[in-house]
Each structure stands twice: as C-alpha cells, then as structure tokens.
Design a protein around this motif. Structure first.
Motif, PDB file in Angstrom:
ATOM      1  N   ILE A  40      23.710 -17.763  38.990  1.00  0.00           N
ATOM      2  CA  ILE A  40      22.274 -18.071  38.796  1.00  0.00           C
ATOM      3  C   ILE A  40      21.801 -19.029  39.886  1.00  0.00           C
ATOM      4  CG2 ILE A  40      20.607 -19.225  37.259  1.00  0.00           C
ATOM      5  CD1 ILE A  40      22.284 -18.129  34.878  1.00  0.00           C
ATOM      6  N   LEU A  41      22.614 -20.053  40.137  1.00  0.00           N
ATOM      7  CA  LEU A  41      22.251 -21.040  41.163  1.00  0.00           C
ATOM      8  C   LEU A  41      22.160 -20.385  42.545  1.00  0.00           C
ATOM      9  CD1 LEU A  41      21.734 -24.043  41.798  1.00  0.00           C
ATOM     10  CD2 LEU A  41      24.189 -24.289  42.163  1.00  0.00           C
ATOM     11  N   ALA A  43      21.582 -17.201  43.216  1.00  0.00           N
ATOM     12  CA  ALA A  43      20.401 -16.316  43.265  1.00  0.00           C
ATOM     13  C   ALA A  43      19.136 -17.138  43.448  1.00  0.00           C
ATOM     14  CB  ALA A  43      20.327 -15.493  41.978  1.00  0.00           C
ATOM     15  N   SER A  44      19.085 -18.281  42.774  1.00  0.00           N
ATOM     16  CA  SER A  44      17.917 -19.173  42.919  1.00  0.00           C
ATOM     17  C   SER A  44      17.797 -19.671  44.358  1.00  0.00           C
ATOM     18  CB  SER A  44      18.053 -20.350  41.953  1.00  0.00           C
ATOM     19  OG  SER A  44      17.088 -21.316  42.230  1.00  0.00           O
TER      20      SER A  44
END
Lengths: 230, 80
Positions: A40-41, A43-44
């Motif tokens: 997630i990090l 992709a962010s």
C-alpha cells in the motif's frame, strides 16, 4: 525514471512476493499484513507527484517578476485598479485605465504594445505574474475553486488553505499566507500576489476580473474579486 | 514540509505501528489488518489531502477490498 519511483517500484516488487510467501509458506498473518502494508505504501509513493521546481522557487520567481512591473507602474505613475482580461490569444492581461476608470476594454483583441486604445479609452497593458501559469491545460480544465486551491496551496504553497464563496462577488479566504511583496503601486494596480493569481485564474475561467478589496486578518487574508459579465 | 511527502511518511508510520500493535494483541485475522490499513489511508488522505499523479486507483482498490471484507462478514453473520 526518478529514484523515488524506482525505490517505490522496488518496494512494491519486494512486498508482494513477501506477503505471498509469508501467507503461503510461513503462515504468518502479521508478516503477511506487513507485506500488504508495504505494498500500500509503495503504491501510494508511485501515485505521489514529484515536482521538478520546488514551490519556494515558483514563489520567488513570481515575486521577482513584480519588481519590473513596479518599475513600469512607477514610470507611468499609475495607481488605478487594473482589469484582468483574457485576450483571444489565451493570455491574461491587466488593463490599467489611463485618465480615469472607464471599465474593462470591450474588444478581446490581443493588445499590441504597452498602450491599448479601445473605444476612445486608453489602457496601460501589462502581463501579470501568473499569466503563463494559469494558461496550462491542467489549470484551464479545472473549476475556479479547484484551480485557486491547486495554484495557491499545491503549486506555490502561498497559503495553507482556502475557502471560496461566490455571491455576486467572489470572496476568497486564505489562511497562513506566505508571500512578502512590498511594491506599493503593484498592490494598488494588481492587488497582492495572491489576489493577482486569483484574479488571473478568474479572468481565464470566468471573465474580466478586478480585485475589489483585500482584508488582512490575524492568520488569514480575504480577497474580494468582481467578475464582469463578458 | 511538502504535504505529499508528509502523507507517505504518516502512512508509513501508521502501518509500521499497526502491525506490531495488532500482532501483540494477538490479532490473527488478516482482514482486520487490511481494514485498519484502509482506514488509516483514508484518514490520512482526508486530513493531509496530498496531490496524486493520476486518479487515486489505490483508494478505489482499498475501498473495494474493504467492502468485500464487510460483505463477507455480513454474509458470515447472516448464514450462521
């Protein structure tokens, strides 16, 4: 590719197999969750834009351009409020009425030279600091409020937050304003740097605009714009 | 500090704290972790409001996964 994006892609490339291996081979939920969290990090980070020019530099360039405009205004001894008008060439110009306020020019022709004559009226024509900035397709396709927010908060970081109210006039409240312009004539004619940028955007998106008023309050600034129907 | 960088920093810190805390509490459901990550992402997004290069596909994906998790939980309760 930027190093930042390479790192993010690397992190994503590591985290996905890490999560899969943690779940399938080790059977560890916390490690799987850690892998998902890292994905997630990553992709962010990949979605995060990187600016080539930092906001402070953009701000400094805009503030720097004011000096030459101040010199021209000083030379012509004008202090009448100017009209921000978008010409047919897509550029926003400031028309400063000479010899009394007689409203914005009626023709949308791009001005030739410093003095523009329109229907018997004379104007001093100047290019405001943010004229080129607001011409970008990215800003031109936004709504007025989004465009002001994008330029003031994201691009130049001139303010921490904005609030726009439209009720005949456009009232913009800016919080924690960071510009430092002391050019007196510029402020009289163009408004402050923030007001000038907002008026430029309004002229580009809505129609001929004039900075009506500016109020300094503790921690915030209020700008009032008047948009004339075209 | 640049708010885009701040967003990633805050998100990274939240994820780094969430995993050991939930693990220490003995949480063994993966969906609980993912739900908390989703919540953290949206809270950070709402508070810091970072700019995105494109549409926020990650937000859409996280929201879809979250709805899936909630759907499964509801179905589990209704069917048992």
């Amino acid at each position: 590719m930027e190093k930042f994006y390479l790192f993010a892609a690397g992190l994503l490339g590591f985290s996905v197999p890490f999560a899969a291996a943690s779940f399938l081979i080790l059977g560890s939920v916390p490690l799987t969750a850690l892998g998902i969290g890292l994905a997630i990090l990553a992709a962010s980070m990949l979605l995060t834009p990187i600016r080539v020019v930092p906001p402070q530099a953009i701000r400094a360039m805009l503030e720097g351009s004011i000096s030459s405009l101040e010199a021209i205004l000083e030379e012509f001894k004008v202090s009448e409020k100017g009209y921000y008008v978008r010409a047919v060439d897509g550029r926003v110009y400031v028309y400063v009425p000479l010899g009394g306020d007689h409203g914005p020019p009626r023709s949308e022709q791009a001005p030739q030279g410093l003095i523009h004559r329109d229907d018997g009226s004379r104007y001093l024509v100047l290019v405001p600091p943010a004229s080129e900035l607001v011409r970008s397709p990215e800003i031109s396709s936004m709504s007025f409020e989004s465009a002001v927010g994008y330029v003031m908060i994201d691009l130049t970081e001139l303010a921490d937050s904005i609030e726009v109210v439209t009720d005949g006039f456009i009232t913009i409240r800016l919080r924690s304003v960071k510009s430092h312009v002391s050019a007196w004539r510029f402020k009289q004619v163009f408004g402050s740097l923030e007001a000038s940028i907002a008026a430029c955007i309004a002229a580009n998106l809505l129609g001929p605009t004039r900075v009506v008023d500016e109020l300094e309050e503790p921690g915030s600034k209020v700008i009032v714009l008047e948009v004339r129907p075209t | 500090m640049n708010k885009n960088a701040l967003f990633n920093l805050v998100l990274g810190a939240m994820i780094a704290v969430t995993v050991p805390v939930l693990a220490a509490l003995g949480e063994s459901r993966l969906d609980a972790y993912v739900s908390i990550f989703t919540l953290e992402y949206f809270v950070s997004l709402a508070v810091i409001r970072p700019r995105r290069r494109t549409r926020d596909f990650l937000a859409g994906a996280l929201l879809a996964v979250f709805f899936l998790i909630v759907g499964f939980r509801v179905a589990e309760i209704l069917l048992t």
